[in-house]
Motif scaffolding. Structure first.
Motif, short mmCIF file in Angstrom:
data_model
loop_
_atom_site.label_atom_id
_atom_site.label_comp_id
_atom_site.label_asym_id
_atom_site.label_seq_id
_atom_site.Cartn_x
_atom_site.Cartn_y
_atom_site.Cartn_z
N LEU A 85 -28.81 40.77 13.07
CA LEU A 85 -27.96 41.08 14.22
C LEU A 85 -28.45 42.33 14.94
O LEU A 85 -28.60 42.35 16.17
N ASN A 97 -30.69 34.30 19.87
CA ASN A 97 -30.06 33.83 18.64
C ASN A 97 -30.94 34.13 17.45
O ASN A 97 -32.13 34.45 17.58
N ASN A 118 -21.99 41.08 24.47
CA ASN A 118 -22.23 40.07 23.44
C ASN A 118 -22.29 40.67 22.04
O ASN A 118 -22.00 39.98 21.06
N SER A 131 -18.86 40.48 20.65
CA SER A 131 -18.50 39.09 20.35
C SER A 131 -19.15 38.61 19.07
O SER A 131 -18.51 38.02 18.20
N ASP A 132 -20.46 38.88 18.93
CA ASP A 132 -21.18 38.43 17.74
C ASP A 132 -20.76 39.18 16.49
O ASP A 132 -20.71 38.62 15.40
N ASP A 185 -17.46 37.71 15.30
CA ASP A 185 -17.41 36.25 15.17
C ASP A 185 -16.86 35.90 13.80
O ASP A 185 -17.33 36.39 12.79
N TYR A 214 -19.06 35.07 10.62
CA TYR A 214 -19.92 36.03 9.94
C TYR A 214 -19.10 37.09 9.21
O TYR A 214 -19.07 38.25 9.60
#
Length: 637
Positions: free
Chosen positions: A223, A233, A290, A293-294, A297, A300
């Motif tokens: 990440l 990604n 983002n 957001s990631d 998520d 995860y």
């Protein structure tokens, strides 16, 4: 179906794909001849020779066993086996790994490892493994002669189509950060190496990285790496054309984010922030885009460390953010901020007083005007610090946990309260109805017990503390913390000395005196009755045999008045011995010189057992004494 003539031995850490290709090459055949026999390729075109993560059927395993000449159980170990139905998590030696950590297209090798033993290690397929901790060098993923990418699409994984053998490639030294990460991956998987890294890295990263499991480590590094470059990604890092050297450089910078935690992570977050001109929202989402957001998520959950670091970053910059979901984000794992109404109740003050405390910087918090009124958010730690200062002015009280620690008797404090030696009280402004005890009353209570100490000279090996006396008493069904306090104050059982420390466990007792005391107590409560174990010894049988006789009604037992176990009157034991006799007793009484069996007793003498294994599952064959005397008196002796 054919069998290979040359059958090389598989290595325990080898990829199954490597072993199949190696076996084919030793027999000078194309690996496709082996792969095409497997049912997994029956209805699909074969694009890759990477078979490690495929689910192997029993039929295919038996086929490989026959072709290769090795047991299916051994071959099964060469696969990367999924242990959940979704096939997202796999077992990798001693570690659980997620699917996105396995590189199924790109092939990476250590040329020195290949020179020593020409096979592909299964662990090389992990995306985050970019160096070899055994030889301190970078892995290679391209032919050093023609620069063609090494992939599992080639049937010869040991040699490029240009003729260059990968084991002859030149080595490049790995950077210390990537090498450290590879060492951690080897360690988590349970693969030991004798290579030692510079100790400064172990010290720097031990706080966070050394405590991560594989999934957390893998997802956290990937990440952070993604947001250091233009990757969209995680799978981009396993792409065939992705440069391993570039990824290693990203790893190096990503690992530095975890050093000097959380300061370097905070610097990383400042760099991740979206510029003002590109903001879509005027809130946390707008600032971090983002990445936010990631990071949050739901898929995860392994990113807990980064999430908590992000939450602490928000707390450190508390007044820079104001949005409706701030409380939910910060309080995700524990309550760190409290809304205005609850904060006012927590301090037992009015809303107006709470606002004044925030304005005067006595409490850290936010005050923002909304269409429906004023919104207040406070940091819990700040509230606690203020409240502790206020509580110091009140009469000193011990909370429930503090009283437990002060007395050092754990949950025994409730039992002591039950006996009336301590009393709980409640604070008027505390809406949680938490229990408190006046410290002064606890001190008086402890001093009262200490005054009962007899100061006897006792061997050190015989000394036990308060809690161990309770344990011994509980084993005899005759004691609890409150009951022991009662015994001390009534001078039934007195401590022989005082040790170091605090609480009741400073009271010391003579172990032998304690055991004698409780034994006498128990015997007094038991009277002339016998317990099951004592009856068993008296009758020369096991306890379960006695319990069975009680169950079928040939031996009488009653419940103890004070304790939850059976007791037996001596009269009932005597009655049992006069009424029933065992097979062994019959032999000793009537057949001292000849052997006798149960069958002979029944057929020749008509004597039948009333209980026994073949009759009712009993553990011992028993007969009526009266009936035995009538039928066997003429054969006695």
């Amino acid at each position: 179906m054919f069998k290979l003539l040359s059958r090389p031995s598989p290595k325990l850490d080898e990829s199954i794909s490597s072993y199949l290709i190696r076996s084919a090459q030793s027999n000078r055949i194309n690996p496709k001849y082996i792969y095409k026999l497997l049912s997994v390729y029956e209805d699909s075109r074969m694009h890759s020779f990477f078979l490690d993560t495929n689910v192997i059927s029993e039929k295919d395993l038996n086929l490989l066993e026959s072709i290769l000449g090795f047991e299916g159980e051994l071959l099964q170990q060469l696969f990367i086996v999924s242990f959940d139905e979704s096939e997202i998590y796999y077992r990798y030696f001693n570690a659980n790994v997620n699917m996105n950590s396995i590189c199924t297209r790109k092939l990476k090798v250590c040329s020195l490892c290949l020179r020593e033993k020409n096979y592909i290690r299964k662990i090389w397929s992990l995306i985050n493994l970019t160096s070899c901790p055994i030889h301190s060098c970078m892995l290679i993923d391209k032919c050093q002669k023609c620069s063609r990418s090494m992939t599992w699409w080639n049937s010869d994984i040991f040699r490029c189509s240009c003729g260059h053998e990968h084991k002859n490639s030149n080595l490049a030294a790995a950077n210390e950060e990537s090498l450290y990460l590879s060492m951690r991956i080897f360690a988590i998987c349970g693969i030991s190496t004798n290579h030692l890294l510079n100790i400064k890295y172990n010290e720097q990263f031990s706080v966070v990285i050394n405590e991560m499991d594989f999934v957390s480590l893998n997802n956290s590094i990937l990440l952070v790496s993604r947001f250091m470059c233009e990757c969209k990604n995680i799978s981009h890092f396993s792409g065939v054309n992705y440069n391993l050297e570039e990824f290693s450089t990203l790893q190096r910078e990503a690992i530095k984010v975890f050093s000097d935690w959380p300061n370097n992570f905070y610097k990383f977050l400042e760099e991740v922030k979206v510029s003002s001109s590109n903001r879509k929202f005027n809130n946390i989402m707008g600032d971090f885009g983002n990445f936010y957001s990631d990071l949050f998520d739901a898929r995860y959950d392994s990113l807990v460390l980064l999430r908590k670091g992000f939450i602490n970053y928000l707390l450190d910059n508390f007044n820079s953010y104001s949005c409706s979901n701030l409380i939910r984000i910060i309080n995700m794992y524990e309550e760190l901020v409290i809304s205005g109404i609850r904060a006012a109740r927590y301090l037992n003050v009015s809303k107006e007083k709470l606002i004044r405390l925030i304005v005067n910087h006595e409490i850290e918090g936010q005050i923002s005007k909304k269409a429906i009124g004023i919104n207040i958010i406070t940091i819990k730690k700040s509230l606690e610090e203020y409240k502790s200062k206020q509580d110091a002015e009140n009469q000193q009280m011990l909370s429930y946990l503090e009283a437990q620690s002060y007395l050092d008797v754990g949950l025994g404090i409730d039992d002591i309260v039950k006996y009336g030696y301590l009393e709980y009280s409640y604070k008027e402004y505390d809406f949680s109805n938490a229990k408190y005890i006046k410290k002064q009353s606890v001190d008086v209570f402890i001093d009262n017990l200490r005054s009962r100490v007899t100061n006897q000279v006792t061997e050190e090996s015989l000394i036990i503390n308060f809690q161990k006396v309770v344990n011994i008493g509980q084993a005899h069904k005759h004691c609890s913390s409150g009951r022991l306090v009662q015994m001390i104050l009534n001078e039934e059982l007195l401590p022989c000395g005082i040790g170091a420390g605090i609480g009741l466990n400073v009271l010391l007792f003579n172990r032998m005196q304690v055991k004698d005391f409780f034994r006498r107590k128990f015997n007094e409560s038991q009277g002339n009755n016998l317990r099951t174990i004592e009856v068993a010894r008296l009758l020369g049988v096991k306890e379960h045999c006695v319990n069975f006789w009680v169950k079928i009604g040939i031996l009488e037992a009653t419940c103890h008045e004070e304790f939850s176990f059976k007791v037996y009157h001596k009269v009932s034991i005597q009655k049992f011995k006069e009424t029933y006799m065992s097979l062994d007793e019959i032999k000793n009484e009537y057949f001292t010189n000849i052997k006798i069996s149960i069958r002979k007793l029944e057929e020749d003498f008509g004597l039948k057992a009333i209980t026994g294994n073949k009759i009712d599952g009993g553990f011992k064959y028993m007969y009526l004494v009266k009936e035995a005397n009538n039928l066997l008196s003429h054969v006695k002796g």
